[in-house]
Each structure stands twice: as C-alpha cells, then as structure tokens.
Write a protein that holds these residues in place. Structure first.
Motif, short mmCIF file in Angstrom:
data_model
loop_
_atom_site.label_atom_id
_atom_site.label_comp_id
_atom_site.label_asym_id
_atom_site.label_seq_id
_atom_site.Cartn_x
_atom_site.Cartn_y
_atom_site.Cartn_z
N ILE A 544 -11.98 -2.06 11.84
CA ILE A 544 -10.65 -2.52 11.45
C ILE A 544 -10.68 -3.99 11.08
O ILE A 544 -10.05 -4.42 10.10
N ALA A 545 -11.42 -4.77 11.83
CA ALA A 545 -11.52 -6.20 11.52
C ALA A 545 -12.17 -6.42 10.15
O ALA A 545 -11.70 -7.24 9.35
N GLU A 546 -13.26 -5.70 9.89
CA GLU A 546 -13.93 -5.84 8.59
C GLU A 546 -13.04 -5.30 7.46
O GLU A 546 -13.00 -5.88 6.37
N ALA A 547 -12.34 -4.22 7.73
CA ALA A 547 -11.45 -3.64 6.72
C ALA A 547 -10.33 -4.60 6.36
O ALA A 547 -9.96 -4.74 5.18
N ALA A 548 -9.79 -5.28 7.35
CA ALA A 548 -8.75 -6.27 7.07
C ALA A 548 -9.31 -7.46 6.30
O ALA A 548 -8.67 -8.00 5.39
N ARG A 549 -10.52 -7.83 6.64
CA ARG A 549 -11.15 -8.99 6.00
C ARG A 549 -11.45 -8.75 4.52
O ARG A 549 -11.33 -9.65 3.69
N TYR A 550 -11.81 -7.51 4.18
CA TYR A 550 -12.27 -7.23 2.82
C TYR A 550 -11.31 -6.36 2.01
O TYR A 550 -11.71 -5.72 1.04
N ASP A 551 -10.04 -6.31 2.38
CA ASP A 551 -9.00 -5.61 1.61
C ASP A 551 -9.20 -4.10 1.55
O ASP A 551 -8.84 -3.46 0.56
N VAL A 552 -9.73 -3.52 2.60
CA VAL A 552 -9.87 -2.06 2.65
C VAL A 552 -8.53 -1.41 3.00
O VAL A 552 -8.25 -0.29 2.58
N LEU A 553 -7.70 -2.11 3.74
CA LEU A 553 -6.42 -1.59 4.18
C LEU A 553 -5.35 -1.79 3.10
O LEU A 553 -5.39 -2.78 2.37
N PRO A 554 -4.39 -0.87 2.97
CA PRO A 554 -4.20 0.33 3.78
C PRO A 554 -5.16 1.45 3.35
O PRO A 554 -5.45 1.61 2.16
N LEU A 555 -5.61 2.24 4.32
CA LEU A 555 -6.49 3.36 4.02
C LEU A 555 -5.76 4.42 3.22
O LEU A 555 -4.57 4.67 3.45
#
Length: 761
Positions: A544-555
């Motif tokens: 989740i931390a990496e996803a927030a950092r690299y614009d993966v969210l929202p899934l």
C-alpha cells in the motif's frame, strides 16, 4: 580543420559529443515470450542468437517486467515505474486516474531523449505502443510520438500488435505501405531489421564517430502467430506430448543449465485450464499445431536478431556495442483462450474459436489468411517453472523474463549466469551508466523525476555481487504483489484468458494473499502465508505504501469495463460530436481515434464524381481488415457494402446497376437493432434512392482490430472483403469525402441529412 577553428568560423555550430569511448547501444525487446520459452533459458524454442550472446556475455535469471506490454515499454524507456509515468495499463484502456492516463509526463524523459541530448543518434524500429491512441490523428498532439520522445528515426507501428504480413506502418509520422506484399515474401520482422541495418550503415558512412542507440522492439511473437512459410514446419511433432510433459522437460533442462537451482519445484497449475490428458485427439492435434507455429515464429525472430548481430560483427561495430536482449515484455500470453484460435480477434470480442474451426483452416494457419493464437495452457508451460502468465503481475509467470547482456571486453566471466534480482525499470539506468551520462535534472526546461530503477552495470564486473534492487511492487488489472528482500506477497484477481469478460477470481475487498520465500523457494511453489502471518501483513502494508508512492491507487481490476462512465474516459477527437467528414488524402485513423461504430446506428455518405462508369471501382470507406471489419466500395461501377463478422458471417447490401457518369451521393444506412452486439439492417442509397439492402444478424461488440485503420479511398493493411485485394484505391472518378453521422439515442442518422447538400458539404 580542428574543432576550435570550426566553432570560430561557424558560431553556434559546435555539436554536443558523447563521452569519449561511449558505446553504441542496441536494446532488443521480444513480445509475449515467457521465461521458460527460449532455449537459452531451457525452453523448447530454439534461439541460437540469444545463446550466442549469452555465451559471450551474461544471462540474467531473475529479471522482471510489469506483466503487460505498454507498461513494460514505458518503464524500460524511462527508468521510472509504469504507474509513475501514467501507464498502469495498455494505452488503449487508459482512464483519467493519475497512474492510468496513458500519457507519459514531460518530467519523465525517455532514455532516447537523454542520449540524443548527449551526442547520440537514436532510432526505433518496431512496436512502440506508447502513443495515446487519441493522439494518433493529423491533429496530434505529437509530444508522445516516437520522433518527439527522443528518436531521430522511427519505423514501425504504434499499437498493441500488427499483422506481420500486412501491417499498418509509420515512417516518422507518415503512414507508409510495406515495401513488398506477402506474395513477394514480405514479413514485418525482416523488414524491421532491414531498416535498422540501413540506418546504422547510413550513420557509419556519414558520421562514423557518432555513437547510436538502436531500439528494436519486435511485434513478434505477440499474436497473431504469423510465420514465414519456411519456418512453419520446423517443430512438427515436437509438442505432441503436451503442455504437462513440456513443463517437466523444461524444468529438467533449466536445472541442467543452471538457470534455476536443483531443488526448484514446478509451481501449481492455474485453476480453470485444461490438463493435456483431458483433450480428445482433434483438440490435441490443433493445440500441437498452434504451438509449433509459435515456436517457428520465435526462432525466425531470433534469427532476425542474428542477422543484425552478424552485420555489426562484419562492420566491426559489435566490439563497442552494449546489447541488452529482453526475451519478452511479459510472460507468455493466454489470450488465445482454452482451445486456441484461428482468429483470436474474435476471441477478444468474446467469441472463442472451436477446434472444428481450427481444423477447417488447417492449411491457412500461420499464413496471411489466418490470425491465430495458441491455447492458454501452452503459456503456462512456456513460463516454466512459475505460476500464471501475461497480465498476472502478482506471480513470476507474468513478470519474470529472460535477459541477455553482451558487451565485448566489459563483462567479466562471460557465459556465467547472473542471479541478481532486477526489473525492467533498471534498463535506462544501466544504459546511462554504461554510456557515462547522468540523468539530467531538467530536460527541455522541465524538471525531471528521479530515476526509480537501479543500474545493473555492477553485475558486469562481479557476477556474485549482492542484490541492489531489493523492493519492487507489481500491479496489472488488480493482480498485484510486492517483492521485498527475497519475500513475495501476491494476490491474483483475474484469470488472463478471461480478459474479454467481466469474470474475476475475487472482489478486490476479498483478495486472498499468498506469501513465498523465494530465497528457498525459487518458483513460488510453496505458499507459507499460514506459517508467517506477520511477514504477510508487513508486506501487504508495504505494498500500500509503494502503491501510494507510485500512483497505483485507486486499484481497478476491470478490463473491458475500465472506461465505463463519462468521467473515466480519456480525451477523444469525437468528444461532443456526432459527425465527422473524412478525406481520401488523410492517413488512416486508429479505431480508438475514429468515430465509434459499435453498438449503434450510423450513416455513411460519400460524395463522388464518376468519370469512367466502366472503370469506376475501389474502396470508399473501410475499417478493420480481413479478420473483421466493414467496407463500402465500388466494383465494376456498382456500389456495395459488406460487414465481415470475424469471417464467421457476412452481411451485404449491393446495388444492381453501375453508377452513371456525373456527381453522386452514395449512402449506407446502418440501422442498428439496439443493445450490445445485436444485428442491423443494411440500406444502400444512391442520390436518395434505395438501390440495395441486406442484414447482418450479429455485430462486433467492442473492436475489429488493434492494427488496421479507418480508411477513405483505399485500404491500408488487409482487405475487409474477398471481393477485392490490396489497397484497391478508388479510380474511374473522384471521391471527394465520406461523412460519418452517428446515431444519437433512438434517432436514425439518415434523418439528419435533410437539408444538407452532401455533395458539397
């Protein structure tokens, strides 16, 4: 004349020069090749060029991609994670979410742009799949076209795939025809290497001291499995034992070569796919043949790489050329469905091929009259020893690919494997390290995002060096995972052979996570989540931390419904419009950039001047090609319209009398029944008088092609109708334009022509 005198005599003429001794760089990328596919990594498909380069260089056994084509290309060329540069999915499925826009930001310049700014010549030949489809028109913008992303020269195609016998090609920004026809022996892979060789020779002749960066991303071996005739039968009988046996054989070979440790196990089989023993005799025969074609296709592609390598060796350039050969942009593809396909475009529209269809077209398979793909289970075998396949970013079957590096005199202990963990985001930093150029803080006046990859050059000098890339997230279509210091936490949401459906393995909120310790379990074969719940929770939090950092969210785990809703759709040239006028002198329009003709009614209105009624013929309007499409044309002076429903059924409306000399308006009313993939009445008019009618019982729900274009006055690519062949350019008069009016709600488009002089509009 020395350089100082030249600068004094011609102020401002001094060119930027690359660092002394900077190497040429050749980056080769194959498409849809799994880790256990090529012979160099223990697979069944012979790749002598890759073997040769690995023997004199280094093979990487723990190299990874993103699990999908556009995202891998974006990460490879920018050195940033694919969501960081807006490429969370293929560009055709872009949305307005920051990590999924399909638009590379100016703050993430490509390696080609950096090298060009540091004295390199740059050329790209092949599949780019980076330009947003809605920007592939005459209006641009052209910022994300190859020639504006740092490449001096571009020759190839912009989309996801190509018909290798009749591709729609660009030379720079200009659409061009292939130099030969299939009857003359044309094949795209050979053409790309020819063009790369010509470009390199030209540079060597005019500027022998100028280094070059050549990017050679083949369309092969992505479906369709288009194979030159001399390669179609090279693997006859070699796959008759089936995919289960192939997995066992490949793993044994991988252990023998040292590609994987001796204690490596085969990972579990994906749920929902058929075991070889469950197939009947005809199903096995069809499956074996399709796999034979894939293997021949890959061997042919590797041989084309070999032609280029031989040329570099002959000219002496090989000695100072860094070669990075990526054997796949993701795992092998399951998009052929459970039984394979004779026309896999139909499968992408939810219409799988049957074994009977495949056998009925046996002699055509692999040639210009087929658009085939193999059964999904072969992909699992080709990704041995790992789980899953292309699109499944959670597991190594989707993300682990072979990589070979070759650089004479610069790689210690050549021929020895490198087992460091790396990712395609590391390619750009590796190239810049080798060249001796740092990533600039600004490019073209725009501040740059820091590189998110880790250079691999340290492995050239020390094959046993400790890993430096120790954490990496993955995500495609909700299939996601994270690697962290040997542990992998992963969850698969969607089976990749179900891309054309809304079926999913589980809801995002109910994701079942697995945990693997790849320090002791090389192939992710043993889920240890129950034994280490604390590790699993830590890695889920880290994802989740990496996803927030690299614009993966929202899934977003949707595929066909990804752009549902007006607020989620990318820009489009037809936004807010229901009419467009197209001209014969225009380049063809990508389906995604043209008026959308699916699941609706429309009116085609063509203004023509007939000079020679007997000689009047040619394409008026065409979209798609021989494997699915529609066309309005004139043959022997008589107008006709055909709807080619993936070669399964055909709807036609044709006149009975030739057009007379003079000005005419030829119209085709496509009176749609309503709903999804429904039928339509076909009504043909000349000067307002009905001259023909017909019906198509069912229509394409989503697309005709990812390669063919919407054309006026000729056909680019392949011909929709068997009534003509080739470009079939309009002749015997003048085609002024074709107007397309789209149905709006229940309104019939023909009603909107009242009061409009279509001959002059």
């Amino acid at each position: 004349m020395d350089r100082r005198y030249q600068q004094d005599a011609f102020p401002g003429a001094e060119q930027v020069h690359a660092p002394d001794g900077a190497p040429n760089v050749l980056l080769v990328m194959l498409d849809d090749v799994g880790f256990g596919t090529s012979s160099v990594f223990g697979g069944p498909c012979r790749t002598p060029t890759a073997e040769r380069l690995a023997r004199d260089g280094a093979g990487y056994t723990r190299f990874h991609t993103t699990a999908l084509c556009s995202p891998t290309r974006a990460a490879t060329l920018t050195g940033r994670n694919h969501h960081s540069v807006g490429m969370g999915v293929i560009s055709e499925m872009a949305t307005r979410a920051p990590g999924y826009t399909g638009v590379r930001p100016d703050s993430a310049a490509t390696v080609a742009r950096v090298l060009r700014g540091n004295g390199y010549a740059t050329g790209a030949f092949g599949k780019m799949h980076q330009t947003p489809p809605w920007e592939t028109t005459a209006a641009g913008p052209f910022d994300r076209w190859p020639t504006e992303e740092g490449f001096d020269t571009f020759y190839g195609f912009l989309g996801a795939e190509a018909d290798h016998f009749a591709p729609v090609l660009y030379d720079g920004r200009r659409q061009v025809d292939p130099p030969r026809t299939p009857d003359q022996g044309y094949h795209l892979s050979e053409d790309l290497v020819d063009r790369a060789v010509q470009w390199i020779d030209g540079l060597d002749s005019v500027a022998p001291d100028k280094p070059w960066f050549c990017y050679l991303p083949f369309g092969a071996v992505h479906a369709p499995l288009h194979v030159p005739e001399s390669y179609r039968d090279r693997y006859t009988g070699e796959f008759d034992a089936g995919w289960d046996a192939l997995r066992e054989r490949t793993l044994a070979r991988q252990k023998e070569l040292g590609v994987v440790p001796e204690d490596t196990e085969l990972a579990p089989w994906a749920p929902g796919l058929t075991d070889w023993g469950e197939l009947d005799r005809d199903e096995r025969r069809a499956a074996s043949r399709l796999m034979e074609l894939y293997a021949g296709f890959l061997e042919h592609t590797d041989d084309q790489v070999g032609r280029l390598i031989d040329h570099l060796e002959t000219t002496g350039a090989l000695e100072n050329t860094l070669i990075l050969y990526m054997l796949g942009d993701n795992g092998a593809s399951t998009e052929g469905g459970d039984r394979g396909a004779v026309n896999y475009l139909a499968g992408l529209n939810g219409l799988p091929s049957t074994t009977a269809e495949i056998l009925a077209h046996w002699d055509e398979l692999g040639g210009p009259e087929s658009y085939p793909h193999f059964p999904a289970a072969w992909a699992l075998a080709l990704n041995t020893p790992y789980q899953w396949a292309k699109q499944v970013a959670s597991h190594y079957g989707g993300t682990r690919n072979g990589l070979v590096a070759h650089w004479p005199g610069r790689i210690d202990e050549p021929g020895r494997w490198r087992h460091q963990w790396h990712h395609c985001v590391d390619i750009t930093p590796t190239i810049l390290e080798a060249v001796g150029v740092p990533m600039p803080h600004t490019v073209d006046g725009v501040a740059q995002k820091p590189l998110e990859g880790m250079g691999m050059a340290y492995t050239f000098a020390d094959r046993e060096a400790s890993d430096r890339h120790t954490t990496q997230y993955f995500e495609i279509f909700g299939n996601r995972g994270i690697y962290d210091h040997g542990w992998t936490a992963v969850t698969a949401q969607r089976a990749p052979w179900l891309m054309a459906s809304s079926v999913e393995l589980s809801d995002l909120a109910e994701s079942r996570w697995e945990l693997y310790d790849t320090r002791t379990d090389w192939s992710q074969a043993r889920d240890v989540s129950a034994e280490h719940p604390d590790v699993l929770e830590r890695l889920k939090t880290k994802f989740i931390a990496e996803a927030a950092r690299y614009d993966v969210l929202p899934l977003d785990h949707s595929t066909v419904g990804r752009q549902a809703g007006q607020d989620n759709r990318p820009p489009h040239p037809m936004a807010g419009r229901t009419s467009i006028t197209l001209y014969p002198h225009m380049d063809g329009l990508n389906e995604k950039a043209g008026p959308r003709l699916f699941n609706r009614g429309f009116l085609l209105s063509a203004a023509v001047d007939v000079v020679d009624p007997a000689g009047c013929e040619g394409v008026v309007f065409s979209v798609g090609g021989r494997f699915g499409g529609m066309t309005l044309y004139v043959l022997d002076g008589v107008p006709a319209f055909e709807y080619n429903f993936f070669r399964r059924s055909n709807g036609k409306a044709a006149g009975t009398e030739p057009l007379t000399a003079g000005t005419h308006v030829v119209e085709l009313e496509f009176a749609y029944d309503g709903g999804i993939a429904a039928g339509a009445e076909l009504l043909l008019f000349v000067d307002g008088q009905q001259v023909g009618s017909g019906r198509i019982a069912v229509t394409a729900p989503a697309m005709f092609s990812m390669n063919e274009t919407m054309d006026v006055g000729r056909s680019r690519g392949s011909a929709v109708s068997g009534a003509y062949s080739g470009a079939f350019a309009f002749s015997g008069g003048t085609l002024h334009h074709v107007r397309v009016d789209l149905q709006r709600g229940s309104e019939l488009p023909r009603a909107r022509r009242d009061g409009i002089d279509l001959a002059t509009h």
